[in-house]
Write a protein that holds these residues in place. Structure first.
Motif, PDB file in Angstrom:
ATOM      1  N   GLU A 156       0.837  -1.182   0.000  1.00 26.24           N
ATOM      2  CA  GLU A 156       0.000   0.000   0.000  1.00 26.24           C
ATOM      3  C   GLU A 156       0.879   1.242   0.000  1.00 26.24           C
ATOM      4  O   GLU A 156       2.048   1.203   0.395  1.00 26.24           O
ATOM      5  CB  GLU A 156      -0.906   0.037   1.235  1.00 26.24           C
ATOM      6  N   GLY A 157       0.318   2.345  -0.423  1.00 26.40           N
ATOM      7  CA  GLY A 157       1.031   3.605  -0.315  1.00 26.40           C
ATOM      8  C   GLY A 157       1.096   4.070   1.133  1.00 26.40           C
ATOM      9  O   GLY A 157       0.334   3.602   1.990  1.00 26.40           O
ATOM     10  N   ASP A 158       2.013   4.987   1.409  1.00 22.59           N
ATOM     11  CA  ASP A 158       2.151   5.526   2.759  1.00 22.59           C
ATOM     12  C   ASP A 158       0.919   6.353   3.119  1.00 22.59           C
ATOM     13  O   ASP A 158       0.463   7.174   2.325  1.00 22.59           O
ATOM     14  CB  ASP A 158       3.416   6.396   2.840  1.00 22.59           C
ATOM     15  N   SER A 172      16.851   0.466 -18.128  1.00 23.15           N
ATOM     16  CA  SER A 172      15.464   0.786 -17.805  1.00 23.15           C
ATOM     17  C   SER A 172      15.373   2.032 -16.939  1.00 23.15           C
ATOM     18  O   SER A 172      16.346   2.458 -16.309  1.00 23.15           O
ATOM     19  CB  SER A 172      14.789  -0.391 -17.098  1.00 23.15           C
ATOM     20  N   LEU A 173      14.169   2.582 -16.924  1.00 18.74           N
ATOM     21  CA  LEU A 173      13.852   3.761 -16.130  1.00 18.74           C
ATOM     22  C   LEU A 173      12.562   3.471 -15.387  1.00 18.74           C
ATOM     23  O   LEU A 173      11.591   2.970 -15.972  1.00 18.74           O
ATOM     24  CB  LEU A 173      13.683   4.981 -17.042  1.00 18.74           C
ATOM     25  N   ALA A 174      12.527   3.739 -14.061  1.00 21.26           N
ATOM     26  CA  ALA A 174      11.343   3.439 -13.263  1.00 21.26           C
ATOM     27  C   ALA A 174      11.079   4.575 -12.292  1.00 21.26           C
ATOM     28  O   ALA A 174      12.012   5.201 -11.769  1.00 21.26           O
ATOM     29  CB  ALA A 174      11.507   2.124 -12.500  1.00 21.26           C
ATOM     30  N   GLY A 175       9.802   4.831 -12.049  1.00 20.68           N
ATOM     31  CA  GLY A 175       9.412   5.855 -11.092  1.00 20.68           C
ATOM     32  C   GLY A 175       8.225   5.396 -10.276  1.00 20.68           C
ATOM     33  O   GLY A 175       7.350   4.683 -10.778  1.00 20.68           O
ATOM     34  N   THR A 176       8.183   5.788  -9.000  1.00 19.18           N
ATOM     35  CA  THR A 176       7.108   5.391  -8.096  1.00 19.18           C
ATOM     36  C   THR A 176       6.661   6.581  -7.272  1.00 19.18           C
ATOM     37  O   THR A 176       7.499   7.349  -6.768  1.00 19.18           O
ATOM     38  CB  THR A 176       7.573   4.266  -7.145  1.00 19.18           C
ATOM     39  N   LEU A 177       5.342   6.730  -7.145  1.00 19.82           N
ATOM     40  CA  LEU A 177       4.742   7.765  -6.310  1.00 19.82           C
ATOM     41  C   LEU A 177       3.778   7.091  -5.349  1.00 19.82           C
ATOM     42  O   LEU A 177       3.006   6.217  -5.753  1.00 19.82           O
ATOM     43  CB  LEU A 177       3.977   8.790  -7.154  1.00 19.82           C
ATOM     44  N   ASP A 178       3.800   7.483  -4.086  1.00 20.40           N
ATOM     45  CA  ASP A 178       2.796   6.978  -3.150  1.00 20.40           C
ATOM     46  C   ASP A 178       2.597   7.988  -2.032  1.00 20.40           C
ATOM     47  O   ASP A 178       3.463   8.839  -1.779  1.00 20.40           O
ATOM     48  CB  ASP A 178       3.180   5.606  -2.603  1.00 20.40           C
ATOM     49  N   GLY A 179       1.462   7.871  -1.361  1.00 21.68           N
ATOM     50  CA  GLY A 179       1.150   8.800  -0.288  1.00 21.68           C
ATOM     51  C   GLY A 179      -0.299   8.689   0.127  1.00 21.68           C
ATOM     52  O   GLY A 179      -1.052   7.840  -0.370  1.00 21.68           O
ATOM     53  N   PRO A 180      -0.736   9.564   1.054  1.00 20.02           N
ATOM     54  CA  PRO A 180      -2.109   9.489   1.565  1.00 20.02           C
ATOM     55  C   PRO A 180      -3.123  10.126   0.617  1.00 20.02           C
ATOM     56  O   PRO A 180      -2.842  11.149  -0.008  1.00 20.02           O
ATOM     57  CB  PRO A 180      -2.029  10.257   2.881  1.00 20.02           C
ATOM     58  N   ILE A 181      -4.290   9.487   0.493  1.00 22.00           N
ATOM     59  CA  ILE A 181      -5.446  10.130  -0.137  1.00 22.00           C
ATOM     60  C   ILE A 181      -6.096  11.052   0.881  1.00 22.00           C
ATOM     61  O   ILE A 181      -6.385  12.219   0.610  1.00 22.00           O
ATOM     62  CB  ILE A 181      -6.453   9.074  -0.637  1.00 22.00           C
ATOM     63  N   LYS A 182      -6.327  10.509   2.053  1.00 24.58           N
ATOM     64  CA  LYS A 182      -6.770  11.256   3.214  1.00 24.58           C
ATOM     65  C   LYS A 182      -5.977  10.698   4.384  1.00 24.58           C
ATOM     66  O   LYS A 182      -5.934   9.496   4.588  1.00 24.58           O
ATOM     67  CB  LYS A 182      -8.272  11.085   3.446  1.00 24.58           C
ATOM     68  N   GLY A 217      -0.736   0.147 -10.228  1.00 14.64           N
ATOM     69  CA  GLY A 217      -1.427   1.123  -9.398  1.00 14.64           C
ATOM     70  C   GLY A 217      -2.244   0.466  -8.313  1.00 14.64           C
ATOM     71  O   GLY A 217      -2.728  -0.663  -8.481  1.00 14.64           O
ATOM     72  N   LYS A 218      -2.373   1.147  -7.184  1.00 10.94           N
ATOM     73  CA  LYS A 218      -3.180   0.621  -6.084  1.00 10.94           C
ATOM     74  C   LYS A 218      -3.765   1.772  -5.282  1.00 10.94           C
ATOM     75  O   LYS A 218      -3.052   2.709  -4.903  1.00 10.94           O
ATOM     76  CB  LYS A 218      -2.336  -0.276  -5.171  1.00 10.94           C
ATOM     77  N   LEU A 219      -5.073   1.707  -5.027  1.00 10.42           N
ATOM     78  CA  LEU A 219      -5.782   2.656  -4.177  1.00 10.42           C
ATOM     79  C   LEU A 219      -6.367   1.890  -3.001  1.00 10.42           C
ATOM     80  O   LEU A 219      -6.983   0.837  -3.185  1.00 10.42           O
ATOM     81  CB  LEU A 219      -6.908   3.357  -4.943  1.00 10.42           C
ATOM     82  N   THR A 220      -6.195   2.413  -1.810  1.00 11.83           N
ATOM     83  CA  THR A 220      -6.714   1.778  -0.595  1.00 11.83           C
ATOM     84  C   THR A 220      -7.429   2.831   0.240  1.00 11.83           C
ATOM     85  O   THR A 220      -6.908   3.950   0.411  1.00 11.83           O
ATOM     86  CB  THR A 220      -5.574   1.154   0.230  1.00 11.83           C
ATOM     87  N   TYR A 221      -8.615   2.462   0.770  1.00 15.13           N
ATOM     88  CA  TYR A 221      -9.377   3.438   1.561  1.00 15.13           C
ATOM     89  C   TYR A 221     -10.216   2.707   2.602  1.00 15.13           C
ATOM     90  O   TYR A 221     -10.842   1.676   2.308  1.00 15.13           O
ATOM     91  CB  TYR A 221     -10.302   4.261   0.659  1.00 15.13           C
TER      92      TYR A 221
END
Length: 665
Positions: A156-158, A172-182, A217-221
Motif C-alpha cells: 500500500e502507499g504511505d 530501464s527507467l522506473a518511477g514510483t509515487l505513493d502517499g495518503p489520499i486522506k 497502481g493501487k488505491l486503498t481506503y
C-alpha cells in the motif's frame, strides 16, 4: 537514611513499571521519529512450517540483472524451486512445469509472468510488499494447479507522507509515487517502468526494435473503521520488431489485470475477504511483406481472459480451534490461435474455435493449535465445465506440525491437487507465444504429495531446514501436434509422472552478515506411451548460495557487498543422431519426443556492491552489479551446425549500474 531510600526506590520503581496502567492513561502516547533495528534478518522465513516467505527488504542488495530488482530471482534460490533455463523467470517446483505453479498477484492469476523473453519477471521490486511460496501443504482456499502456490502482494502507499522515487538502470527507467489520499484513511501507489533499448535502437536507426513498459497502481481506503476497500491494476506489454529488405516481423505479449478487494473485521473472532478480479493475456505475431506494389500482411493472436471472485472467512471458534472457509468462481475464455491476413488484396480470417472453462469450488480448513502442536485438516471440492463435460474433484489436505521453540520444529503434510488447464509451448526454446486450453477427454490432471520436514537451530545465528517429499501425477498431456490438438483430433497422449527429493537450506545471520545456502536432490520422471524418461526440467543436483555483508555500516550510511552462486546439473535435451538434408544439402538434426541427452552442468556467479546513504529528504542508492562474473557459458539451447552441435548462450558476462533516489520520510 540515604541507603534506605535508595533501596526502597530500587524495589519500588520496577514494580511501578510492571503495574497495570490506569484506564484513563492508556490513550496518552509519545511519538518518536523512527526505530532502527540493526540485526540482519534471514533472507528466507518459514511461515506455517513448509511455506516460505522472502524478506523483500534484502531485494535491494541482490545482484541486478540489467539494473532490475526482480523478486523471482530470489524465489529461485529456494530449495526445490528452479528457473528452468538460464536467466528465465519461471518457477518450476518439485518436478512440475511452470504452468503447474499457480501465480497470484494480489489474488489475481497470472498466465505469463515474464518480460524480456523470460529474462525478467513482470513484478517490479519497487511495488512488491511480500512474496511467499507453498510447496508442500497448500491451503484448501487455493487450487487449480498441481505443484505449488506463489503469492505476490503489492504494498500500500504511505498513509502519512507523500513519497517519490526514481530509478535509472542500465537498460530501464522506473518511477514510483505513493502517499495518503486522506491522512490515516487511505493511500495511493503508482509505479511505471520503461525498458529503453527501444529508444536507443531507434536513434541508431537499427533494424531491430525491442522494449517493454508496465504500470502498477493501487488505491486503498477505509470506508469504515472495520472495512477497507482496495483497487489494484497492472498493465504491461513487450514488443519486438525486426526489419529486413522488404519484410517486417514482430512479436508481442502483455498482461492486464484488475482487482477489487474488501477486507472486513466483523468482530475479534471473525474476518472476511472478498475479491473480484479480471486478468487478460494476449500474445501476437505479425508479418508484413512489400515489394513493387505487392503486399502481404498477417497477424496471429493468442488470448486468454478470466473473470473471477473469491470469498474467504477466517473464524476463531475457541482458544484452540479456527476455521477458514469460503468459495471461489472463475470464467475463462481461451482463443488459442486467430489469424487475420491480407494476401494479394484479399482479406482472410481464420482460426481455431475459442474454448470456455467455468470453475467453482468450496473449501474448508480446520486449524487446531494447542501448546506447540498445530494441525490443519481441510478439503476442497471443485467443479470444472468446459462446455462439453463437467468434472468434479475432491481434494483433501492435511498437515501436522510441532514447534519445540527457538526455531526448532517438525512437520508432516499430505496434499491432493487437480488441474483443468493445459499450457502448450509452441517452441521447445523459451518463447512467449504459448497458449492455454481447458482439459480434454474429460480427464483432469491429478497429483498427490506427501512431505516430511524439520527445522533446527544449530547455533545462536545458524539454522538448518530439511524436507523430503514424494509426488505422483497422472493424466499429464504430452502434445506432439498442436494443430490436431486444437482441432480436437488427437495430437497428444496422456502420461504419468513421479518425483521425489530432499531439500536443505542453511541460514547464518549476524549483525553485518547474511548467508543463505540451499541444496536440492531430486529425481523427476515422466512416462508416456510405455516410455519412461527424465522430465525436461529434471535437475538431480541444485545448489544456490546468497551472501551479503555490510562493509560499511554506520548511521545514515551503509555499503553492502553481495554474492550469488548457482550450480546445478545440466538439463535433459531432445536431440537425436539421425539427420536429414535441408534444401541446401546441410544436415538437420531432428528433435525427438523424449529427452535423449543432457546439457553440461550449469554454473553462474553474480556480484554486486550497494552504496546507500540517507539524505536530508530521503535516501540515495547506487548499485553496481556483474551478472555471470566468471563468464561461464551456460547453454540455453542446442542446435545443429555443419554436421555437429552448437549451443546458444543467453547471458554472457553482463555488468550493470543502477541509481535510485527516494524523496520523503
Amino acid at each position: 537514611m540515604r541507603k534506605l531510600l535508595a533501596g526502597c526506590l530500587a524495589l519500588c520503581i520496577p514494580a511501578l513499571l510492571t503495574a497495570q496502567t490506569p484506564a484513563d492513561s492508556i490513550s496518552r502516547t509519545e511519538a518518536i521519529d523512527s526505530v532502527v533495528v540493526t540485526a540482519r534478518r534471514p533472507l528466507m522465513v518459514y511461515k506455517q512450517t513448509g511455506n516460505i516467505a522472502v524478506d523483500i527488504e534484502q531485494l535491494k542488495y541482490a545482484p541486478l540483472f540489467a539494473g532490475e530488482k526482480d523478486i523471482f530471482k530470489f524465489l529461485q534460490l529456494l530449495p526445490g524451486v528452479s528457473a528452468g533455463k538460464d536467466g528465465m523467470s519461471g518457477l518450476l517446483v518439485r518436478g512440475g512445469s511452470n504452468d503447474q505453479t499457480l501465480i497470484l498477484y494480489d489474488d489475481v492469476p497470472i498466465y505469463n509472468q515474464a518480460h524480456a523473453y523470460g529474462i525478467l519477471s513482470i513484478f517490479s521490486g519497487e511495488t512488491v510488499q511480500s512474496a511467499e511460496v507453498s510447496k508442500g501443504f497448500i491451503s484448501p482456499a487455493y487450487g487449480s494447479r498441481l505443484s505449488a502456490l506463489t503469492q505476490i502482494r503489492t504494498r500500500e502507499g504511505d498513509r502519512l507522507n507523500h513519497r517519490q522515487s526514481l530509478t535509472v538502470g542500465t537498460l530501464s527507467l522506473a518511477g514510483t509515487l505513493d502517499g495518503p489520499i486522506k491522512r490515516d484513511k487511505g493511500s495511493y501507489l503508482i509505479s511505471a517502468r520503461y525498458f529503453f533499448p527501444e529508444a536507443v535502437l531507434a536513434i541508431a536507426d537499427n533494424d531491430i526494435r525491442y522494449g517493454f513498459n508496465d504500470i502498477t497502481g493501487k488505491l486503498t481506503y477505509d470506508i469504515h473503521r472495520n472495512h477497507t476497500l482496495s483497487l489494484g491494476v497492472y498493465s504491461g506489454d513487450d514488443h519486438m520488431k525486426n526489419k529486413e529488405d522488404h519484410a517486417e516481423n514482430g512479436f508481442g505479449w502483455g498482461n492486464t489485470t484488475a482487482s477489487l478487494r474488501l477486507e472486513s473485521r466483523w468482530n475479534d473472532n471473525l474476518r472476511s475477504s472478498v475479491v473480484a478480479y479480471y486478468t487478460y493475456l494476449q500474445n501476437r505475431q505479425e508479418t508484413e511483406f512489400k515489394d513493387d506494389g505487392f503486399s502481404n500482411w498477417g497477424k496471429t493472436t493468442f488470448k486468454t481472459h478470466e473473470f473471477g471472485a473469491r470469498m474467504t472467512f477466517d473464524q476463531r471458534l475457541s482458544r484452540v480451534w479456527s476455521l477458514e472457509y469460503g468459495a471461489t468462481f472463475s470464467h475463462q475464455r481461451f482463443e488459442p490461435m486467430h489469424t487475420k491476413s491480407i494476401i494479394n488484396g484479399q482479406h482472410k480470417d481464420r482460426g481455431y474455435s475459442s474454448e470456455l472453462l467455468v470453475s467453482g469450488a468450496l473449501f474448508l480448513n480446520n486449524r487446531f493449535q494447542w501448546g506447540g502442536w498445530r494441525a490443519d485438516v481441510g478439503v476442497r471440492g471443485a467443479a470444472y465445465d468446459n462446455s462439453e463435460q463437467t468434472r468434479y474433484a475432491v481434494e483433501p489436505r492435511a498437515q501436522l506440525s510441532y514447534d519445540f521453540g527457538r526455531d526448532n520444529s517438525v512437520w508432516l503434510s499430505g496434499t491432493i491437487n487437480s488441474q483443468a488447464l493445459v499450457q502448450f509451448n509452441r517452441y521447445y526454446y523459451s518463447m512467449p507465444i504459448d497458449f492455454w486450453t481447458p482439459f480434454r477427454d474429460g480427464r483432469l490432471q491429478h497429483a498427490w504429495q506427501v512431505s516430511l520436514g524439520g527445522r533446527a537451530k544449530l547455533h545462536e545465528n545458524l539454522t538448518l531446514s530439511v524436507e523430503g517429499y514424494y509426488k505422483r501425477m497422472r493424466n499429464l498431456p504430452l502434445i506432439y501436434d498442436s494443430d490436431d490438438f486444437l482441432l480436437n483430433n488427437g495430437g497428444f497422449i496422456y502420461g504419468t509422472g513421479r518425483a521425489f527429493g530432499i531439500e536443505a537450506m542453511l541460514q547464518y545471520q549476524t549483525e553485518r552478515l547474511s548467508l543463505t545456502a540451499s541444496y536440492t536432490y531430486t529425481d523427476s520422471r515422466r512416462r508416456s506411451d510405455g516410455v519412461t524418461y527424465p522430465f525436461e526440467y529434471d535437475v538431480p543436483h541444485d545448489f544456490n548460495a546468497f551472501v551479503s555483508y555490510d562493509v560499511v555500516k554506520r548511521p545514515g550510511r551503509k555499503h553492502t557487498f553481495s554474492l550469488n552462486v548457482a550450480w546445478r546439473s545440466g538439463l535433459p535435451y531432445r536431440l537425436t543422431n539421425e539427420s536429414y538434408p535441408d534444401t541446401d544439402g546441410n544436415p538437420i538434426i531432428g528433435i525427438t519426443a523424449y529427452p535423449t541427452m543432457r546439457m553440461r552442468n550449469y554454473f553462474r556467479a553474480d556480484v554486486s556492491y550497494n552504496m546507500e546513504r540517507r539524505k536530508r529528504n530521503g535516501v540515495r542508492n547506487w548499485q553496481f552489479s556483474i551478472i555471470n562474473a566468471t563468464w561461464h557459458k551456460n547453454p540455453v539451447s542446442i542446435y545443429p551446425y555443419r554436421g555437429s552441435y552448437k549451443a546458444t548462450v543467453l547471458i554472457p558476462i553482463m555488468p550493470s549500474v543502477s541509481y535510485t533516489r527516494t524523496f520523503g520520510k
